[in-house]
Design a protein around this motif. Structure first.
Motif, PDB file in Angstrom:
ATOM      1  N   GLU A  63       0.850  -1.187   0.000  1.00 26.53           N
ATOM      2  CA  GLU A  63       0.000   0.000   0.000  1.00 26.53           C
ATOM      3  C   GLU A  63       0.883   1.232   0.000  1.00 26.53           C
ATOM      4  N   SER A  74      -9.681  10.319  -2.000  1.00 23.56           N
ATOM      5  CA  SER A  74     -11.068  10.727  -2.206  1.00 23.56           C
ATOM      6  C   SER A  74     -11.130  12.223  -2.519  1.00 23.56           C
ATOM      7  N   THR A  84      -8.808  14.792   2.477  1.00 19.72           N
ATOM      8  CA  THR A  84      -9.012  13.623   1.622  1.00 19.72           C
ATOM      9  C   THR A  84      -8.719  12.352   2.403  1.00 19.72           C
ATOM     10  N   LEU A  87      -7.177   6.077  -0.465  1.00 22.09           N
ATOM     11  CA  LEU A  87      -7.924   4.931  -0.979  1.00 22.09           C
ATOM     12  C   LEU A  87      -6.985   4.026  -1.775  1.00 22.09           C
ATOM     13  N   ARG A  89      -5.584   1.329  -4.056  1.00 19.58           N
ATOM     14  CA  ARG A  89      -6.161   0.501  -5.108  1.00 19.58           C
ATOM     15  C   ARG A  89      -5.020  -0.232  -5.787  1.00 19.58           C
ATOM     16  N   SER A  96      -6.833  -4.854  -5.557  1.00 14.00           N
ATOM     17  CA  SER A  96      -6.658  -4.271  -4.231  1.00 14.00           C
ATOM     18  C   SER A  96      -6.536  -5.335  -3.148  1.00 14.00           C
ATOM     19  N   LYS A 100      -3.759  -5.525   0.058  1.00 12.94           N
ATOM     20  CA  LYS A 100      -4.329  -5.359   1.395  1.00 12.94           C
ATOM     21  C   LYS A 100      -4.257  -6.651   2.199  1.00 12.94           C
TER      22      LYS A 100
END
Length: 122
Positions: A63, A74, A84, A87, A89, A96, A100
């Motif tokens: 990540e 975001s 923000t 996020l 991905r 993802s 994760k």
């Protein structure tokens, strides 16, 4: 069949083209290809192979790494008083979930209450 050139792709006809090798893309490609009369092309970007065994400690370090994560954020969340939200991905095969460690995090009751205040009833 493995196709790694644009010329190889355009020289074939496919019934379905799926963009992205995340868990949804992989599941969809697997289900569609169960029919032997159906041709499916799964388009994934070639990324560096992790030169380690993929264990949870390694997965969590992916990540925020630009080789494996799109580093999305975001839109500003002014209603919640924050700027923000990060996020992550995944841009690797497995999407993802691969970066994760396939961990699921459920929302807190406070988060659910906030969603309700924003107009998301139920």
């Amino acid at each position: 069949m493995f196709i790694d050139t644009p010329g190889g792709f355009v020289s074939h006809n496919f019934d379905f083209v799926i963009i992205g090798g995340g868990t949804t893309g992989l599941a969809l490609a697997a289900r569609l290809s169960e029919d032997p009369d159906t041709t499916v092309f799964l388009a994934v970007k070639k990324f560096p192979i992790i030169n380690k065994r993929l264990i949870l400690a390694v997965a969590f370090n992916l990540e925020g790494h630009p080789d494996y994560d799109w580093i999305f954020g975001s839109m500003p969340q002014t209603v919640l008083g924050v700027s923000t939200i990060f996020l992550p991905r995944g841009k690797v095969l497995g999407g993802s979930s691969a970066i994760k460690g396939t961990v699921t995090v459920y929302p807190s009751l406070e988060d659910i209450d906030h969603w309700s205040k924003l107009g998301n009833r139920g």
